[in-house]
Write a protein that holds these residues in place. Structure first.
Motif, short mmCIF file in Angstrom:
data_model
loop_
_atom_site.label_atom_id
_atom_site.label_comp_id
_atom_site.label_asym_id
_atom_site.label_seq_id
_atom_site.Cartn_x
_atom_site.Cartn_y
_atom_site.Cartn_z
N ARG A 83 -5.81 32.34 23.01
CA ARG A 83 -4.71 33.01 22.35
C ARG A 83 -3.37 32.57 22.95
O ARG A 83 -3.24 32.43 24.15
N GLU A 84 -2.41 32.33 22.07
CA GLU A 84 -1.06 31.90 22.47
C GLU A 84 -1.11 30.64 23.32
O GLU A 84 -0.48 30.53 24.37
N LYS A 85 -1.86 29.68 22.82
CA LYS A 85 -2.07 28.45 23.58
C LYS A 85 -0.79 27.63 23.76
O LYS A 85 -0.67 26.86 24.72
N ASP A 86 0.17 27.81 22.85
CA ASP A 86 1.40 27.02 22.92
C ASP A 86 2.15 27.22 24.23
O ASP A 86 2.98 26.39 24.61
N ARG A 87 1.87 28.32 24.93
CA ARG A 87 2.55 28.56 26.21
C ARG A 87 2.25 27.46 27.22
O ARG A 87 3.02 27.24 28.16
N PHE A 88 1.13 26.76 27.03
CA PHE A 88 0.68 25.77 28.03
C PHE A 88 0.93 24.33 27.57
O PHE A 88 0.44 23.39 28.19
N ALA A 89 1.65 24.17 26.46
CA ALA A 89 1.83 22.84 25.87
C ALA A 89 2.52 21.89 26.85
O ALA A 89 3.43 22.28 27.60
N GLY A 90 2.08 20.64 26.82
CA GLY A 90 2.72 19.59 27.59
C GLY A 90 2.20 19.39 28.99
O GLY A 90 2.67 18.50 29.70
N LYS A 91 1.23 20.22 29.42
CA LYS A 91 0.71 20.08 30.78
C LYS A 91 -0.67 19.42 30.75
O LYS A 91 -1.42 19.58 29.78
N PRO A 92 -1.02 18.70 31.80
CA PRO A 92 -2.37 18.12 31.88
C PRO A 92 -3.42 19.22 31.75
O PRO A 92 -3.33 20.25 32.42
N THR A 93 -4.37 19.00 30.86
CA THR A 93 -5.29 20.08 30.50
C THR A 93 -6.74 19.61 30.53
O THR A 93 -7.06 18.52 30.07
N VAL A 94 -7.61 20.47 31.06
CA VAL A 94 -9.06 20.30 30.96
C VAL A 94 -9.57 21.41 30.06
O VAL A 94 -9.28 22.59 30.31
N ASP A 95 -10.30 21.05 29.02
CA ASP A 95 -10.73 22.02 28.00
C ASP A 95 -12.26 21.99 27.92
O ASP A 95 -12.85 21.00 27.49
N VAL A 96 -12.91 23.08 28.35
CA VAL A 96 -14.38 23.12 28.41
C VAL A 96 -14.88 24.48 27.94
O VAL A 96 -14.09 25.39 27.69
#
Length: 708
Positions: free
Chosen positions: A279-292
């Motif tokens: 939820r509200e994923k846009d808060r984390f936009a632009g940062k290196p991300t691991v999605d699992v």
């Protein structure tokens, strides 16, 4: 949890050999203390929750739980089994069993117990201490947090359970500085958002100057146990590294506390460990991300931390820039094929469309009921509305329902694109869906428009955008460019061929008669009853509602809608009839569910049969499909029609040939009930033995079909 568990609620020698018996043994202790007022009623509620999804967790843990009107105060019971009890966990039986009882409506208390307990269970010292403690009072004190777990010689129980206690690091158990269960944070780590050694907040991915900062989000389908276990695992892994700082936002079923924007801004990397959309994923936009998935957060937190740290190396293109981690990908399993993803994309659109279908369809049905079948020709209520005239009210309801129906295709297309590309896909998806209606491409056009919109957005997101421009991409560039591309393709390139295909499909349906119509009824009936509200059910339902969503639906389209609704009513009605005729073949919980299934089936809620299918799928699903096929065939043969997409028997006044329609449902219900009685009667288990079980005997590997 000082008031939730006492020594009287602890059984260190739990002799039960099934999860039903274990729940009963612990529940009886709650009854004796006056915390549960009706044993059988409470156990039926526990069984209903267990039928939805297994409550076993990796590491030899079972957490049966429920909210119940028979509970007077939040209560936790604990049992320890030497032999182990199967609660459906992938790694085997559980030896530590926690029964959680919360009063009906007490969401906060219920979730507080579960989340706190889940965090404690990630501490190896805590589970080891529970396996070795030798008195009930000591176990209760450990669980309440009155005593800190200390290293203890392994008891026979802990030795037997060693094979299934691997969810937490054994190194943590040996670390004398490990935090107490449920503690969050690290006293030796800087406070979240601090700029220790880096006042300007700049990142040093290699660890110089200040800790490497990670923010994480965890979530699971139920939003309870795995959500908080993953959070605890990530925090523990961060505490084991002096130069790592991890702050987690668990997104549970009761909501979530948002991370401070300053903490997110100062973070060097992001970890998403989740099985439902963040939820509200846009808060984390632009940062290196691991999605699992969430289980990866539980089982390999250190690897995830290392992975996100590697992604923060200079020159690494972030996941946001690459467009990775769509809602479908986040909710799925690693390595899913394109066919599986395509089905999930389509079902995302359908799931958001169904409420519009139900609301709009029922409003249209009420409009017909009040104003007659000619109400669709009435003037707009903005031009003429008489407060005292019944026809005016009928026209009002019809026109509101028609407005809701007007959103079907745009919502379908928009949320297909959302499933593919997240929020940036919504604008081109809705635009493409609206264009589909304009050019007459209808439902098929909406499907194609949604897929195109999602694909276009994913393509744009894969362009390597300079960091200063990333902030305007989601709100300006992506909606503008993708809408232009989708609009051009729909208006100029593929819209007309799709509209022609839609017309051809309509002509084919209008030409169905005799054997072909009956065979179509059989097929639709089988699909409606295959997964009871799941993807196959929704395909048949959407096919039917698309046919009647136009201003003047054809006779064939209304016959198809009638067959689909009639077949969808059969499974719960069949189970209700079977539990009435042969009670001894069903548990007490199923008998109670059977009473509710009468109303659910009559209201066209196929999900009313899910508790029965989850408990005994190999008998219930084939029986339901047989009854649904018979009903679909008879409805088509009788030529019954239906103008409303929902409502069950409550919209009988809108059904053409209603008596034959009800006869078809009655025959299908009898077929399903008779077949399930025969199949259950062939089991080796005697009826008396089945009747003694307090709950639905859900198998540990059975998963609930997806409901709408």
């Amino acid at each position: 949890m000082s008031e939730m568990i006492t020594a009287d609620l602890v059984d260190l020698d739990l002799s039960a050999d099934t999860k039903e018996a274990a729940a009963r043994a612990l529940a009886e202790r709650m009854v004796s203390l006056g915390r549960v007022t009706d044993l059988e009623g409470f156990l039926a509620d526990v069984a209903a929750r267990e039928a939805q999804m297994p409550t076993g967790l990796d590491g030899g843990i079972g957490i049966p739980h429920c909210r119940s009107e028979h509970v007077t105060e939040p209560t936790l019971g604990f049992g320890r089994s030497a032999a182990g009890i199967d609660f459906g966990a992938p790694d085997g039986p559980a030896d530590l069993i926690f029964l959680i009882a919360a009063p009906a409506g007490a969401d906060d208390a219920h979730l507080t117990i579960l989340s706190s307990l889940a965090r404690q269970l990630m501490n190896a010292e805590f589970t080891s201490a529970l396996r070795s403690v030798d008195d009930a009072a000591g176990a209760a004190a450990l669980i309440r947090g009155d005593e800190s777990p200390t290293a203890a010689p392994a008891s026979p129980v802990s030795e037997d359970s060693a094979a299934v206690s691997g969810t937490a690091s054994t190194d943590a158990a040996a670390d004398s500085t490990a935090p107490v269960p449920g503690a969050v944070g690290n006293s030796s780590a800087p406070a979240p958002g601090a700029t220790d050694g880096a006042p300007d907040g700049t990142s040093d991915a290699k660890g110089g100057g200040r800790p490497f900062r990670i923010v994480a989000v965890t979530s699971c389908p139920t939003g309870i146990a795995h959500t908080y276990m993953a959070a605890e695992a990530l925090e523990n892994a961060g505490r084991e590294n002096a130069d790592i700082e991890v702050v987690v936002e668990p997104q549970g079923s009761a909501g979530f506390n948002r991370l401070d924007p300053a903490v997110i801004a100062a973070a060097d990397g992001v970890i998403f460990a989740h099985d439902v959309p963040v939820r509200e994923k846009d808060r984390f936009a632009g940062k290196p991300t691991v999605d699992v998935g969430v289980k990866a957060g539980i089982n390999r937190p250190a690897e995830l931390i290392a992975e996100v740290r590697a992604k923060a190396e200079p020159g690494e293109v972030t996941a946001a820039a690459k467009g990775g981690g769509t809602p479908v990908e986040r909710a799925g399993e690693p390595g899913e094929g394109y066919g599986t993803k395509l089905r999930k994309w389509l079902m995302t659109g359908v799931s958001y469309m169904v409420p519009f279908v139900a609301a709009g369809g029922l409003l249209i049905a009420l409009g017909f009921a009040i104003g007659g079948y000619q109400i669709n020709e009435a003037k707009s209520v903005t031009e003429h509305f008489d407060w005292g005239q019944v026809d005016s009210w009928g026209a009002l309801l019809f026109q509101i329902g028609a407005a809701a129906f007007g959103f079907l295709v745009p919502v379908l297309a928009g949320y297909i694109a959302y499933g593919m590309a997240d929020r940036p896909g919504l604008v081109p998806g809705f635009v493409g869906g609206a264009i589909s209606i304009t050019i007459g491409a209808g439902f098929l056009g909406g499907l194609v428009a949604g897929l195109i919109a999602g694909g276009v957005v994913l393509g744009i997101q894969r362009v390597n955008i300079p960091a200063p421009l990333r902030g305007v991409m989601p709100v300006v560039v992506i909606p503008l460019v993708s809408s232009i591309v989708v609009g051009f393709l729909m208006f100029v390139v593929i819209g007309k061929p799709i509209a022609s295909a839609q017309d051809a499909l309509t002509d084919w349906l209008n030409g169905l008669s005799g054997t072909n119509a009956i065979l179509l009824g059989v097929l639709l009936g089988l699909m409606m009853c295959f997964d009871l509200g799941g993807p196959v059910n929704k395909v048949a339902y959407t096919f039917a509602t698309a046919g009647i969503s136009v201003a003047a639906p054809s006779d064939s389209a209304m016959k198809i809608m009638a067959a689909v609704m009639a077949a969808g009513m059969v499974p719960p009605l069949g189970m209700a009839l079977a539990t009435t005729i042969r009670k001894k073949l069903f548990t007490k919980a199923e008998q109670e569910n059977g009473k509710a299934a009468w109303v659910l089936g009559a209201s066209f809620i196929s999900e009313g049969a899910i508790p029965f299918a989850a408990a005994d799928p190999l008998r219930v699903i084939p029986a339901s499909m047989a009854g649904g096929a018979v009903t679909g065939a008879l409805t088509m043969a009788f030529g019954s029609t239906l103008r409303a997409p929902h409502g069950g028997i409550w919209v009988t006044f809108l059904i053409g040939k209603p008596f034959l329609y009800l006869l078809a449902i009655a025959v299908g219900t009898a077929v399903t009930a008779g077949l399930v009685i025969v199949l259950k009667g062939m089991r080796k288990t005697t009826p008396e033995g089945v009747a003694k079980a307090p709950e639905a005997p859900a198998t540990s590997q059975t998963k609930e079909p997806v409901a709408a």
